[in-house]
Write an enzyme that holds these catalytic residues in place. Sequence first.
Site, PDB file in Angstrom:
ATOM      1  N   ASP A 329       0.851  -1.187   0.000  1.00 25.40           N
ATOM      2  CA  ASP A 329       0.000   0.000   0.000  1.00 25.40           C
ATOM      3  C   ASP A 329       0.881   1.230   0.000  1.00 25.40           C
ATOM      4  O   ASP A 329       1.918   1.230   0.653  1.00 25.40           O
ATOM      5  CB  ASP A 329      -0.811   0.027   1.315  1.00 25.40           C
ATOM      6  CG  ASP A 329      -2.194  -0.528   1.095  1.00 25.40           C
ATOM      7  OD1 ASP A 329      -2.490  -0.833  -0.059  1.00 25.40           O
ATOM      8  OD2 ASP A 329      -2.955  -0.644   2.067  1.00 25.40           O
ATOM      9  N   ASP A 588      -4.729  -2.706   5.163  1.00 22.80           N
ATOM     10  CA  ASP A 588      -5.146  -2.216   6.476  1.00 22.80           C
ATOM     11  C   ASP A 588      -6.660  -2.152   6.601  1.00 22.80           C
ATOM     12  O   ASP A 588      -7.192  -2.223   7.680  1.00 22.80           O
ATOM     13  CB  ASP A 588      -4.544  -0.833   6.746  1.00 22.80           C
ATOM     14  CG  ASP A 588      -4.938   0.159   5.664  1.00 22.80           C
ATOM     15  OD1 ASP A 588      -5.597  -0.258   4.687  1.00 22.80           O
ATOM     16  OD2 ASP A 588      -4.591   1.348   5.785  1.00 22.80           O
ATOM     17  N   ASP A 592      -9.564  -4.900   2.244  1.00 22.00           N
ATOM     18  CA  ASP A 592      -8.341  -5.606   1.802  1.00 22.00           C
ATOM     19  C   ASP A 592      -8.375  -7.083   2.186  1.00 22.00           C
ATOM     20  O   ASP A 592      -7.541  -7.862   1.733  1.00 22.00           O
ATOM     21  CB  ASP A 592      -7.085  -4.993   2.457  1.00 22.00           C
ATOM     22  CG  ASP A 592      -6.858  -3.574   1.995  1.00 22.00           C
ATOM     23  OD1 ASP A 592      -7.349  -3.248   0.899  1.00 22.00           O
ATOM     24  OD2 ASP A 592      -6.218  -2.802   2.719  1.00 22.00           O
TER      25      ASP A 592
END
Length: 951
Positions: A329, A588, A592
Amino acid sequence: MGGLEEIKNEAVDLENIPIEEVFEQLKCTREGLSSEEGNRRIEMFGPNKLEEKKESKILKFLGFMWNPLSWVMEMAAIMAIALANGGGKPPDWEDFVGIIVLLVINSTISFIEENNAGNAAAALMANLAPKTKVLRDGRWGEQEAAILVPGDIISIKLGDIVPADARLLEGDPLKIDQSALTGESLPVTKNPGDEVFSGSTCKQGEIEAVVIATGVHTFFGKAAHLVDSTNQVGHFQTVLTAIGNFCICSIAVGIVIEIIVMFPIQHRAYRSGIENLLVLLIGGIPIAMPTVLSVTMAIGSHKLSQQGAITKRMTAIEEMAGMDVLCSDKTGTLTLNKLSVDKNLVEVFTKGVDKDHVLLLAARASRTENQDAIDAAMVGMLADPKEARAGIREVHFLPFNPVDKRTALTYIDADGNWHRASKGAPEQILTLCNCKEDVKRKVHAVIDKYAERGLRSLAVARQEVPEKSKESAGGPWQFVGLLPLFDPPRHDSAETIRKALHLGVNVKMITGDQLAIGKETGRRLGMGTNMYPSSALLGQNKDASLEALPVDELIEKADGFAGVFPEHKYEIVKRLQEKKHIVGMTGDGVNDAPALKKADIGIAVADATDAARSASDIVLTEPGLSVIISAVLTSRCIFQRMKNYTIYAVSITIRIVLGFLLIALIWKYDFSPFMVLIIAILNDGTIMTISKDRVKPSPLPDSWKLKEIFATGIVLGSYLALMTVIFFWAMHKTDFFTDKFGVRSIRNSEHEMMSALYLQVSIVSQALIFVTRSRSWSFIERPGLLLVTAFMLAQLVATFLAVYANWGFARIKGIGWGWAGVIWLYSIVFYFPLDIFKFFIRFVLSGRAWDNLLENKIAFTTKKDYGREEREAQWATAQRTLHGLQPPEVASNTLFNDKSSYRELSEIAEQAKRRAEIARLRELNTLKGHVESVVKLKGLDIDTIQQNYTV
């Protein structure tokens, strides 16, 4: 408490009665419970968690003796007393007791280490226990979900896992994902008054609720035994089984040959035949293997947790060691996730409104407490955070959700008029305001201008609400302005990405931002700008121009993806796995979770939601990418130790089976099973220390190459067996040692030959670990102090036994120091070729040219950092070719051969980049003329500015 007893016995239907009655039955109010009342109720209802099945320690201990390798040993123990009972001798009690001692030692070590690791993991997992916002003593606070009792008031928001069964109070409807409980794939809408179940995930909205059932009384608690509890057999287990089976089959072949030759052909006595079979069984089984490997993993996972990476699944360590692609990410992992607004660049779209008012509206559309990063940045731009609510009365706040991608506040001003302010993704706000084409064009132009500088855009809008109710649609929305948001990269990200590339891990950036921002961040971090908008490659509206291109290949070669939706993450992981990559994925958010579950290593970053944590394999307790890279290095060290040991175990099996088989069949010599037991026990003691050995992590992603393990084991084992056979022949059939070293002849004393043979087998068996643990010459790579100490102690014991022991039952007699010295010399001389065999096998298996093998920083390399600079140069050239750039004119070889010129080149490039950046800054209209003065005024350093900010 009479009423509460009924609730505990589930006599009251709290799910369906009106909400006011729920409060009456639970004897609580909307102000929550007091701490004392909470403690009283915990004693009554029990903690809010599922009862863990308590494992019986004795059964767990015995469990370590219940695996195929132990079964072979147990079979040997039974053979020792049941079958070895002929020839006028009593049963072989010494061997029976010895085998049982060996099994108990192994189980004890496994049990203690696993217990310690389990306790350490439990303590760490306690830090990660699900938390919840609960109203106690009239104050909101974050507490562990385990303290909840019926009657508590809790707050549920996007990304939370609902901590207990509860009824929703007033507020907007929630979207709840109950797939974990009911298997419904789509989120269901829950309105005020509805029941939400423990274990479901909030996908949208925010609301307060009253707890009606906790722990085993919840819907989830009752269904817990139905919940999927299958233990999938990890890759690690398969490898363990394969190696165990290989060793067992080798022994079986040896035993069959011995039986065929000894009894029908040589007509040997029954008892001596059985003893020879016992030698192969006891000596050949790598009984310590499950112990060594599980202890190594347990110690390793403890080490990882100290570095900030908690492993939820032990076998994730070996996958981490083999990971070659990391999808990271951008926000929070590569960048700081601390947004700042550049006030000078704010664009206003409504007449009569200034920049300060745009910021004030944005702050109004933000939360003042319980904020996310954007809310905090907006409110933080005001001189005083209280201004965000000064002079207005808040009516209703619409929290952010992934569908609307905006927040909004309905409020009443000082004159009693109703208004709404909203901030969010520009596209959503444009649609909301129903803007004309020319306004849209202007907005897009500003967004692109921001994006070129790596800035994200946030749009702000407002409307009047003449109907004066929070449900009403209100008047037309006005597009007020655009704010530029900047999220600076972490100071260590660029360095960490370089490290990752040296380690053969390709880092791909995954971001929901626009392509230009992704590229700008990629450029700053030095990870390349070969990025694609993921919707063009994957979504429903794929780019037609890319149709013809091989999408899988583009995904494999890309440096990153922009505009990524959660479902794309899953798709990216899947496509990379189809290309045979071992993929790590960081995440997070609640959305996801599918990608984290799909990836080989799902990594939940620090501050991840409960849903992401429960789907991941590794949970980070510190932010940033550097934790992941240090976890990769540690995992490779752990993996290296396990691989070193398995090669050793296979070699020893081959060496014992082949060596003793040949001696027993050629010279009809019966070796004592008890002495093989002594070798096994001393070996185990030494081998246990390998879990703490000092090793070099593999410079490239590592995996279980069974072919290499078996090939190395067979070659090294056969060589050692041959050395033992030659030694026995020289001692038994010639006077070589007597002539050359002046020791007395022991060729006619069977018991003294037993001592000599025992010492020779013991020394080289254990010294072999130094060969298998090193990647280059074994005497150059320094082993851990513990391993050396254990080896020395074991060999001292073995030497003293050979020199002094006179044990009738084991048929050994002391041979004196002269012979001991000769055997040590013989062992040392024949130890050296082991390294050469090791390199040779690696060369044959690698199938590459010899120079290439040397370049691959194994065996003979003297290059600093394993020739890192050449690899950097090769990588740079590959990147240039990939992006269609010309390779540098200068013959790159000469450039990179000379280390100093390579450094110089880097510096020249750095300076050139810096000069270009300053020139670009001077060119910008906003800075014409004042660059230096602004910098001097603020006391800043121009170099640091351009590394961190786009002014």
